[in-house]
Design a protein around this motif. Structure first.
Motif, PDB file in Angstrom:
ATOM      1  N   GLU A  61     -25.745  11.837  -8.853  1.00 39.91           N
ATOM      2  CA  GLU A  61     -25.757  10.387  -8.880  1.00 39.91           C
ATOM      3  C   GLU A  61     -24.077  10.078  -8.315  1.00 39.91           C
ATOM      4  O   GLU A  61     -23.183  10.713  -8.863  1.00 39.91           O
ATOM      5  CB  GLU A  61     -25.899   9.969 -10.415  1.00 39.91           C
ATOM      6  N   VAL A  62     -24.197   8.970  -7.585  1.00 35.63           N
ATOM      7  CA  VAL A  62     -22.873   8.830  -6.795  1.00 35.63           C
ATOM      8  C   VAL A  62     -22.576   7.309  -7.043  1.00 35.63           C
ATOM      9  O   VAL A  62     -23.524   6.322  -7.100  1.00 35.63           O
ATOM     10  CB  VAL A  62     -22.757   9.092  -5.546  1.00 35.63           C
ATOM     11  N   GLU A  63     -21.350   7.020  -7.082  1.00 35.61           N
ATOM     12  CA  GLU A  63     -20.977   5.352  -6.971  1.00 35.61           C
ATOM     13  C   GLU A  63     -20.184   5.252  -5.393  1.00 35.61           C
ATOM     14  O   GLU A  63     -19.172   5.595  -5.138  1.00 35.61           O
ATOM     15  CB  GLU A  63     -19.729   5.333  -8.043  1.00 35.61           C
ATOM     16  N   PRO A  64     -20.805   4.270  -4.743  1.00 38.00           N
ATOM     17  CA  PRO A  64     -20.021   4.044  -3.340  1.00 38.00           C
ATOM     18  C   PRO A  64     -18.943   3.327  -3.751  1.00 38.00           C
ATOM     19  O   PRO A  64     -18.841   2.563  -4.655  1.00 38.00           O
ATOM     20  CB  PRO A  64     -21.187   2.864  -3.003  1.00 38.00           C
ATOM     21  N   VAL A  65     -17.817   3.604  -2.983  1.00 40.28           N
ATOM     22  CA  VAL A  65     -16.426   3.080  -3.118  1.00 40.28           C
ATOM     23  C   VAL A  65     -16.021   2.579  -1.723  1.00 40.28           C
ATOM     24  O   VAL A  65     -16.084   3.108  -0.758  1.00 40.28           O
ATOM     25  CB  VAL A  65     -15.388   3.988  -3.661  1.00 40.28           C
ATOM     26  N   VAL A  66     -15.605   1.250  -1.784  1.00 39.19           N
ATOM     27  CA  VAL A  66     -14.691   0.710  -0.648  1.00 39.19           C
ATOM     28  C   VAL A  66     -13.297   0.310  -0.899  1.00 39.19           C
ATOM     29  O   VAL A  66     -13.198  -0.500  -1.765  1.00 39.19           O
ATOM     30  CB  VAL A  66     -15.265  -0.450  -0.065  1.00 39.19           C
ATOM     31  N   MET A  67     -12.267   1.065  -0.564  1.00 39.48           N
ATOM     32  CA  MET A  67     -11.011   0.453  -0.864  1.00 39.48           C
ATOM     33  C   MET A  67     -10.347  -0.024   0.328  1.00 39.48           C
ATOM     34  O   MET A  67     -10.472   0.163   1.642  1.00 39.48           O
ATOM     35  CB  MET A  67     -10.090   1.995  -1.140  1.00 39.48           C
ATOM     36  N   GLU A  68      -9.576  -1.076   0.110  1.00 43.99           N
ATOM     37  CA  GLU A  68      -9.078  -1.785   1.339  1.00 43.99           C
ATOM     38  C   GLU A  68      -7.349  -1.709   1.295  1.00 43.99           C
ATOM     39  O   GLU A  68      -6.794  -1.419   0.207  1.00 43.99           O
ATOM     40  CB  GLU A  68      -9.101  -3.353   1.121  1.00 43.99           C
ATOM     41  N   VAL A  83     -21.909   0.428  -8.658  1.00 45.96           N
ATOM     42  CA  VAL A  83     -23.213   0.606  -8.144  1.00 45.96           C
ATOM     43  C   VAL A  83     -23.609   2.174  -8.410  1.00 45.96           C
ATOM     44  O   VAL A  83     -22.789   2.900  -7.540  1.00 45.96           O
ATOM     45  CB  VAL A  83     -23.470   0.183  -6.983  1.00 45.96           C
ATOM     46  N   THR A  84     -24.463   2.352  -8.800  1.00 45.87           N
ATOM     47  CA  THR A  84     -24.844   3.955  -8.931  1.00 45.87           C
ATOM     48  C   THR A  84     -26.192   4.156  -8.091  1.00 45.87           C
ATOM     49  O   THR A  84     -27.256   3.600  -8.016  1.00 45.87           O
ATOM     50  CB  THR A  84     -25.254   4.458 -10.516  1.00 45.87           C
ATOM     51  N   MET A  85     -26.120   5.316  -7.258  1.00 41.76           N
ATOM     52  CA  MET A  85     -27.135   5.578  -6.420  1.00 41.76           C
ATOM     53  C   MET A  85     -27.302   7.103  -6.631  1.00 41.76           C
ATOM     54  O   MET A  85     -26.329   7.701  -6.891  1.00 41.76           O
ATOM     55  CB  MET A  85     -26.713   5.163  -4.809  1.00 41.76           C
ATOM     56  N   THR A  86     -28.550   7.463  -6.174  1.00 42.97           N
ATOM     57  CA  THR A  86     -28.900   8.884  -6.139  1.00 42.97           C
ATOM     58  C   THR A  86     -28.836   9.577  -4.715  1.00 42.97           C
ATOM     59  O   THR A  86     -29.484   8.820  -3.843  1.00 42.97           O
ATOM     60  CB  THR A  86     -30.097   9.059  -6.743  1.00 42.97           C
ATOM     61  N   LEU A 145     -13.965  16.749   6.128  1.00 42.14           N
ATOM     62  CA  LEU A 145     -14.454  17.112   4.799  1.00 42.14           C
ATOM     63  C   LEU A 145     -14.092  18.223   4.342  1.00 42.14           C
ATOM     64  O   LEU A 145     -14.497  19.427   4.914  1.00 42.14           O
ATOM     65  CB  LEU A 145     -16.107  16.936   5.016  1.00 42.14           C
ATOM     66  N   THR A 146     -13.495  18.494   3.171  1.00 43.07           N
ATOM     67  CA  THR A 146     -12.830  19.982   2.661  1.00 43.07           C
ATOM     68  C   THR A 146     -13.666  19.918   1.312  1.00 43.07           C
ATOM     69  O   THR A 146     -13.319  19.045   0.178  1.00 43.07           O
ATOM     70  CB  THR A 146     -11.197  19.809   2.469  1.00 43.07           C
ATOM     71  N   ALA A 147     -14.508  20.870   1.193  1.00 45.63           N
ATOM     72  CA  ALA A 147     -15.268  21.360  -0.071  1.00 45.63           C
ATOM     73  C   ALA A 147     -14.355  22.027  -0.812  1.00 45.63           C
ATOM     74  O   ALA A 147     -13.480  22.595  -0.260  1.00 45.63           O
ATOM     75  CB  ALA A 147     -16.542  21.980  -0.012  1.00 45.63           C
ATOM     76  N   PRO A 148     -14.458  22.256  -2.180  1.00 48.49           N
ATOM     77  CA  PRO A 148     -15.570  21.746  -3.330  1.00 48.49           C
ATOM     78  C   PRO A 148     -15.297  20.224  -3.453  1.00 48.49           C
ATOM     79  O   PRO A 148     -14.074  19.784  -3.465  1.00 48.49           O
ATOM     80  CB  PRO A 148     -15.564  22.806  -4.435  1.00 48.49           C
ATOM     81  N   PHE A 149     -16.449  19.495  -3.744  1.00 47.41           N
ATOM     82  CA  PHE A 149     -16.153  18.163  -4.252  1.00 47.41           C
ATOM     83  C   PHE A 149     -16.394  18.087  -5.654  1.00 47.41           C
ATOM     84  O   PHE A 149     -17.243  18.648  -6.221  1.00 47.41           O
ATOM     85  CB  PHE A 149     -17.304  17.293  -3.487  1.00 47.41           C
ATOM     86  N   GLU A 150     -15.224  17.479  -6.403  1.00 47.53           N
ATOM     87  CA  GLU A 150     -15.212  17.483  -7.697  1.00 47.53           C
ATOM     88  C   GLU A 150     -15.884  16.161  -8.155  1.00 47.53           C
ATOM     89  O   GLU A 150     -15.851  15.234  -7.816  1.00 47.53           O
ATOM     90  CB  GLU A 150     -13.904  17.735  -8.357  1.00 47.53           C
ATOM     91  N   LYS A 151     -16.540  16.401  -9.664  1.00 51.17           N
ATOM     92  CA  LYS A 151     -17.038  14.969 -10.222  1.00 51.17           C
ATOM     93  C   LYS A 151     -15.828  14.272 -10.646  1.00 51.17           C
ATOM     94  O   LYS A 151     -14.798  14.562 -11.169  1.00 51.17           O
ATOM     95  CB  LYS A 151     -17.797  15.743 -11.441  1.00 51.17           C
ATOM     96  N   GLY A 199     -16.205   5.812   0.919  1.00 45.52           N
ATOM     97  CA  GLY A 199     -16.735   6.894   0.387  1.00 45.52           C
ATOM     98  C   GLY A 199     -17.436   6.978  -0.926  1.00 45.52           C
ATOM     99  O   GLY A 199     -17.978   5.886  -1.129  1.00 45.52           O
ATOM    100  N   ILE A 200     -17.525   7.977  -1.639  1.00 44.53           N
ATOM    101  CA  ILE A 200     -18.334   8.210  -2.744  1.00 44.53           C
ATOM    102  C   ILE A 200     -17.665   8.804  -3.884  1.00 44.53           C
ATOM    103  O   ILE A 200     -16.614   9.624  -3.559  1.00 44.53           O
ATOM    104  CB  ILE A 200     -19.789   8.902  -2.610  1.00 44.53           C
ATOM    105  N   LYS A 201     -18.226   8.499  -5.053  1.00 46.86           N
ATOM    106  CA  LYS A 201     -17.584   9.115  -6.132  1.00 46.86           C
ATOM    107  C   LYS A 201     -18.523   9.910  -6.973  1.00 46.86           C
ATOM    108  O   LYS A 201     -19.501   8.919  -7.495  1.00 46.86           O
ATOM    109  CB  LYS A 201     -16.661   8.307  -7.108  1.00 46.86           C
ATOM    110  N   ILE A 202     -18.725  11.074  -7.234  1.00 39.01           N
ATOM    111  CA  ILE A 202     -19.732  11.839  -7.971  1.00 39.01           C
ATOM    112  C   ILE A 202     -19.439  11.514  -9.376  1.00 39.01           C
ATOM    113  O   ILE A 202     -18.618  11.846 -10.056  1.00 39.01           O
ATOM    114  CB  ILE A 202     -19.596  13.262  -7.375  1.00 39.01           C
ATOM    115  N   LYS A 203     -20.678  11.241  -9.924  1.00 35.16           N
ATOM    116  CA  LYS A 203     -20.635  10.908 -11.474  1.00 35.16           C
ATOM    117  C   LYS A 203     -20.996  12.075 -12.392  1.00 35.16           C
ATOM    118  O   LYS A 203     -21.553  12.895 -11.937  1.00 35.16           O
ATOM    119  CB  LYS A 203     -21.528   9.630 -11.532  1.00 35.16           C
TER     120      LYS A 203
END
Length: 203
Positions: A61-68, A83-86, A145-151, A199-203
């Motif tokens: 589950e991720v949260e779409p993020v738009v920063m200005e 907003v939560t998306m899968t 894109l640099t893994a790993p991606f943290e929650k 981007g996205i934020k992993i929940k």
């Protein structure tokens, strides 16, 4: 004589073959246009899309993020709500022009049933000597894109930013890095007066 005639015929045949091959090498044929052939036309009109392989994060589950970001100001969250998306196997972030120059539309596409989009308010650029002449010109770049991606940590994926006016050349530019560093330390970022980070934020 027979040998001479045969040799002449062989030489003529070889010469004709060379002429035919030369003609074929210079020949232009029309191809059936593929979808990829339309991409330069779509990009020129302001349509842009970035596709991300999210197979290894499928089901998250991720949260779409738009920063200005505006020069001289603190960055702000454009959405103002969560907003939560899968995630599925693929995530697409895209842009398309709106019905006026001062706005642009964006879309987070997760699958055919789950997508999220809205409108961006753009800022004009102008020459200091002619502030009445304004232009709305924006371009995009993907992030490294640099893994790993943290929650819980924001993962920047695409930058959508304004051109900038360059007095030395008397024109507008948007050139430099092809990929943006996640910490926004890329040289091109220093010149962009107004941009959005998707981007996205992993929940």
């Amino acid at each position: 004589r027979n040998k001479k005639n045969k040799m002449k015929q062989a030489i003529i045949t070889i010469m004709l073959a060379i002429v035919c091959m030369t003609g074929q090498a210079q020949e232009i044929k029309m191809n059936e246009p593929s979808f990829c052939d339309y991409l330069p036309l779509l990009n020129a009109k302001g349509y842009m899309a970035y596709s991300f392989n999210t197979k290894k994060l499928k089901g998250a589950e991720v949260e779409p993020v738009v920063m200005e970001y505006v020069k001289g100001e603190e960055p702000k969250d454009v959405l103002g709500f969560n907003v939560t998306m899968t995630l599925e196997k693929k995530l697409i972030i895209g842009f398309r022009p709106s019905d006026n120059d001062s706005t642009a539309n964006y879309l987070f596409y997760f699958n055919e049933n789950r997508s999220f989009g809205s409108r961006l308010n753009l800022k004009p650029i102008f020459a200091p000597e002619a502030p009445e002449d304004k232009w709305y010109m924006y371009q995009s770049r993907p992030f490294e894109l640099t893994a790993p991606f943290e929650k819980g940590k924001f993962i920047p994926l695409v930058l959508y930013g304004s051109y900038w006016y360059e007095p030395a050349n008397g024109g507008c530019r948007f050139c430099g890095d092809n990929e943006i560093k996640p910490d926004l330390s890329s040289d091109i970022v220093k010149n962009i007066p107004h941009f959005f980070v998707f981007g996205i934020k992993i929940k």
